[in-house]
Design a protein around this motif. Structure first.
Motif, PDB file in Angstrom:
ATOM      1  N   ARG A 151       0.839  -1.194   0.000  1.00 19.18           N
ATOM      2  CA  ARG A 151       0.000   0.000   0.000  1.00 19.18           C
ATOM      3  C   ARG A 151       0.874   1.243   0.000  1.00 19.18           C
ATOM      4  N   GLY A 152       0.238   2.387  -0.219  1.00 21.50           N
ATOM      5  CA  GLY A 152       0.953   3.650  -0.204  1.00 21.50           C
ATOM      6  C   GLY A 152       0.453   4.554   0.900  1.00 21.50           C
ATOM      7  N   ALA A 153       1.367   5.341   1.478  1.00 23.67           N
ATOM      8  CA  ALA A 153       0.974   6.323   2.492  1.00 23.67           C
ATOM      9  C   ALA A 153       0.272   7.501   1.823  1.00 23.67           C
ATOM     10  N   GLY A 154      -0.577   8.184   2.585  1.00 25.39           N
ATOM     11  CA  GLY A 154      -1.253   9.357   2.053  1.00 25.39           C
ATOM     12  C   GLY A 154      -2.360   9.013   1.088  1.00 25.39           C
ATOM     13  N   ASP A 155      -2.530   9.838   0.064  1.00 27.00           N
ATOM     14  CA  ASP A 155      -3.655   9.713  -0.859  1.00 27.00           C
ATOM     15  C   ASP A 155      -3.345   8.896  -2.101  1.00 27.00           C
ATOM     16  N   ASP A 156      -2.092   8.464  -2.280  1.00 25.24           N
ATOM     17  CA  ASP A 156      -1.683   7.808  -3.514  1.00 25.24           C
ATOM     18  C   ASP A 156      -0.991   6.481  -3.238  1.00 25.24           C
ATOM     19  N   PHE A 157      -1.019   5.632  -4.240  1.00 26.84           N
ATOM     20  CA  PHE A 157      -0.288   4.369  -4.169  1.00 26.84           C
ATOM     21  C   PHE A 157       1.174   4.601  -4.531  1.00 26.84           C
ATOM     22  N   CYS A 158       1.446   4.950  -5.768  1.00 26.25           N
ATOM     23  CA  CYS A 158       2.822   5.207  -6.188  1.00 26.25           C
ATOM     24  C   CYS A 158       2.812   5.865  -7.560  1.00 26.25           C
ATOM     25  N   THR A 187       7.109 -13.410  -8.873  1.00 30.11           N
ATOM     26  CA  THR A 187       7.306 -14.828  -8.584  1.00 30.11           C
ATOM     27  C   THR A 187       7.438 -15.094  -7.089  1.00 30.11           C
ATOM     28  N   PHE A 188       7.014 -14.153  -6.269  1.00 30.03           N
ATOM     29  CA  PHE A 188       7.085 -14.288  -4.816  1.00 30.03           C
ATOM     30  C   PHE A 188       6.374 -15.565  -4.374  1.00 30.03           C
ATOM     31  N   LEU A 189       6.871 -16.224  -3.344  1.00 27.92           N
ATOM     32  CA  LEU A 189       6.358 -17.532  -2.950  1.00 27.92           C
ATOM     33  C   LEU A 189       5.006 -17.473  -2.244  1.00 27.92           C
ATOM     34  N   LYS A 190       4.598 -16.271  -1.830  1.00 26.14           N
ATOM     35  CA  LYS A 190       3.332 -16.128  -1.112  1.00 26.14           C
ATOM     36  C   LYS A 190       2.424 -15.169  -1.866  1.00 26.14           C
ATOM     37  N   PRO A 191       1.113 -15.267  -1.668  1.00 28.59           N
ATOM     38  CA  PRO A 191       0.189 -14.358  -2.345  1.00 28.59           C
ATOM     39  C   PRO A 191       0.449 -12.898  -1.967  1.00 28.59           C
ATOM     40  N   THR A 192       0.249 -12.025  -2.938  1.00 29.04           N
ATOM     41  CA  THR A 192       0.452 -10.596  -2.720  1.00 29.04           C
ATOM     42  C   THR A 192      -0.794  -9.838  -3.155  1.00 29.04           C
ATOM     43  N   LEU A 193      -1.123  -8.813  -2.390  1.00 32.79           N
ATOM     44  CA  LEU A 193      -2.318  -8.004  -2.619  1.00 32.79           C
ATOM     45  C   LEU A 193      -1.920  -6.540  -2.608  1.00 32.79           C
ATOM     46  N   ALA A 194      -2.209  -5.829  -3.685  1.00 36.72           N
ATOM     47  CA  ALA A 194      -1.928  -4.399  -3.766  1.00 36.72           C
ATOM     48  C   ALA A 194      -3.223  -3.617  -3.549  1.00 36.72           C
ATOM     49  N   LEU A 195      -3.163  -2.618  -2.665  1.00 37.26           N
ATOM     50  CA  LEU A 195      -4.285  -1.722  -2.413  1.00 37.26           C
ATOM     51  C   LEU A 195      -3.968  -0.381  -3.059  1.00 37.26           C
ATOM     52  N   VAL A 196      -4.656  -0.083  -4.141  1.00 39.53           N
ATOM     53  CA  VAL A 196      -4.301   1.061  -4.987  1.00 39.53           C
ATOM     54  C   VAL A 196      -5.291   2.200  -4.786  1.00 39.53           C
ATOM     55  N   GLY A 206       3.430   4.340 -14.007  1.00 37.12           N
ATOM     56  CA  GLY A 206       4.788   3.903 -14.319  1.00 37.12           C
ATOM     57  C   GLY A 206       5.225   2.719 -13.485  1.00 37.12           C
ATOM     58  N   GLY A 207       6.345   2.911 -12.767  1.00 34.43           N
ATOM     59  CA  GLY A 207       6.837   1.856 -11.892  1.00 34.43           C
ATOM     60  C   GLY A 207       5.838   1.479 -10.819  1.00 34.43           C
ATOM     61  N   GLY A 208       4.975   2.408 -10.430  1.00 36.12           N
ATOM     62  CA  GLY A 208       3.921   2.092  -9.467  1.00 36.12           C
ATOM     63  C   GLY A 208       2.926   1.103 -10.038  1.00 36.12           C
ATOM     64  N   LEU A 209       2.582   1.273 -11.317  1.00 37.01           N
ATOM     65  CA  LEU A 209       1.675   0.322 -11.950  1.00 37.01           C
ATOM     66  C   LEU A 209       2.360  -1.029 -12.130  1.00 37.01           C
ATOM     67  N   TYR A 210       3.659  -1.039 -12.405  1.00 39.15           N
ATOM     68  CA  TYR A 210       4.382  -2.317 -12.476  1.00 39.15           C
ATOM     69  C   TYR A 210       4.301  -3.051 -11.136  1.00 39.15           C
ATOM     70  N   LEU A 211       4.366  -2.303 -10.035  1.00 37.42           N
ATOM     71  CA  LEU A 211       4.231  -2.931  -8.721  1.00 37.42           C
ATOM     72  C   LEU A 211       2.853  -3.569  -8.571  1.00 37.42           C
ATOM     73  N   ALA A 212       1.825  -2.866  -9.008  1.00 34.95           N
ATOM     74  CA  ALA A 212       0.477  -3.421  -8.929  1.00 34.95           C
ATOM     75  C   ALA A 212       0.336  -4.628  -9.858  1.00 34.95           C
ATOM     76  N   GLU A 213       0.888  -4.529 -11.050  1.00 36.37           N
ATOM     77  CA  GLU A 213       0.823  -5.638 -12.005  1.00 36.37           C
ATOM     78  C   GLU A 213       1.597  -6.856 -11.501  1.00 36.37           C
ATOM     79  N   SER A 214       2.608  -6.615 -10.681  1.00 41.40           N
ATOM     80  CA  SER A 214       3.387  -7.722 -10.114  1.00 41.40           C
ATOM     81  C   SER A 214       2.606  -8.496  -9.070  1.00 41.40           C
ATOM     82  N   ALA A 215       1.611  -7.852  -8.474  1.00 37.12           N
ATOM     83  CA  ALA A 215       0.845  -8.482  -7.396  1.00 37.12           C
ATOM     84  C   ALA A 215      -0.143  -9.499  -7.947  1.00 37.12           C
ATOM     85  N   ASP A 216      -0.521 -10.459  -7.105  1.00 34.07           N
ATOM     86  CA  ASP A 216      -1.508 -11.456  -7.511  1.00 34.07           C
ATOM     87  C   ASP A 216      -2.905 -10.860  -7.604  1.00 34.07           C
TER      88      ASP A 216
END
Length: 290
Positions: free
Chosen positions: A55-62, A109-118, A124-134
């Motif tokens: 997750r991201g602090a404040g009003d934005d994810f990344c 490819t992380f071994l455990k499930p991942t959840l992004a709260l956007v 940009g790279g923030g969306l890549y982080l979200a796309e990386s999540a399950d």
């Protein structure tokens, strides 16, 4: 100026990783990327952790990579025999880009499930982080896209294979080539996120999904994630991490012709903020001429 931080905490089977640079919309500095990887290492090593919530602090994810660092990450190319400055070598570019792409591969490819709260900006790279999540739950305030493609990448992305599988070939090309920023609902309709909820309910919905995951057997969670990764490999999706850095190295070394917007040149003259606005104005004017 603070380079930001990435905070880690864990409880009740959950690891919480928080991008903490709210004053810069959680734009990621190189120091933050390194901290982020250490957080994922910590979560993977803790057997009590069954799901990671990003997750991201404040009003934005990344808002992506810190643009003040873009272009400088390859180092100094030194000088030639006449004392003239040289551009960074291709090998220096490849070395950095390979390490950069491997960060997203680490999460993908992380071994455990991942959840992004956007919420808010996820670019940009923030969306890549979200796309990386399950899984991705987006607030109705979310704005998602790859506007960095306007810097000259023109569709050369680290997640093009995943985006084609997820969005379909034409929608994936639209996301990258047109470089528009989608609303949360547009992203949901395209398949970029799983759910859209009111921003006030984002954390609560994330907790509900996390609780459903942590109730599952730990071995079952691990085997399920491994099976998913294996399936993606069999489809050729994870190959994007083998060629993504090569495409980025080539794309950051493009030649600009007269009349084409050059972000790096404009940033040297005007600074990051002014050049970013000029970039958007340039494309607005271009679209108006159609």
């Amino acid at each position: 100026m603070s380079s930001g931080s990435v905070e880690y905490s864990s409880r009740d089977g959950r690891a919480y990783i928080t991008l903490n640079r709210a004053e810069k919309r959680n734009a990621m500095s190189d120091a933050m990327w390194a901290q982020l990887m250490r957080c994922y290492d910590q979560a993977e090593a803790d057997d009590d952790v069954r799901v990671v919530i990003l997750r991201g602090a404040g009003d934005d994810f990344c808002a992506g990579h810190d643009l003040s660092e873009v272009g400088n990450q390859y180092g100094d190319g030194g000088t030639d025999a006449e004392g003239q400055r040289r551009r960074p070598s291709q090998r220096a570019r490849l070395r950095y880009d390979k390490a950069y792409v491997e960060r997203f591969q680490r999460i993908f490819t992380f071994l455990k499930p991942t959840l992004a709260l956007v919420k808010g900006y996820c670019l940009g790279g923030g969306l890549y982080l979200a796309e990386s999540a399950d899984l991705v739950i987006a607030a109705d305030t979310a704005k998602l896209g790859h506007p960095e493609q306007k810097l000259g990448l023109s569709g050369a992305a680290y997640f093009d294979a995943w985006e084609i599988i997820t969005l379909g070939a034409r929608k994936a090309r639209e996301l990258l080539l047109m470089a528009d920023v989608w609303s949360a609902q547009e992203a949901r309709e395209a398949g970029l996120v799983n759910r859209v909820v009111p921003v006030a309910e984002l954390d609560e919905r994330g907790e509900q999904w996390a609780e459903r995951i942590v109730r599952l057997p730990r071995d079952g969670i691990a085997l399920g994630k491994a099976a998913t990764t294996l399936a993606l490999e069999s489809l050729g999706v994870t190959g994007q991490f083998s060629y993504g850095h090569i495409l980025h190295t080539l794309a950051t070394n493009v030649r600009y012709e007269p009349g084409e917007f050059n972000f790096m040149k404009e940033r040297r003259v005007s600074g990051v903020r002014a050049s970013t606005h000029e970039r958007e104005d340039f494309y607005i004017r271009s679209n108006a001429d159609e």
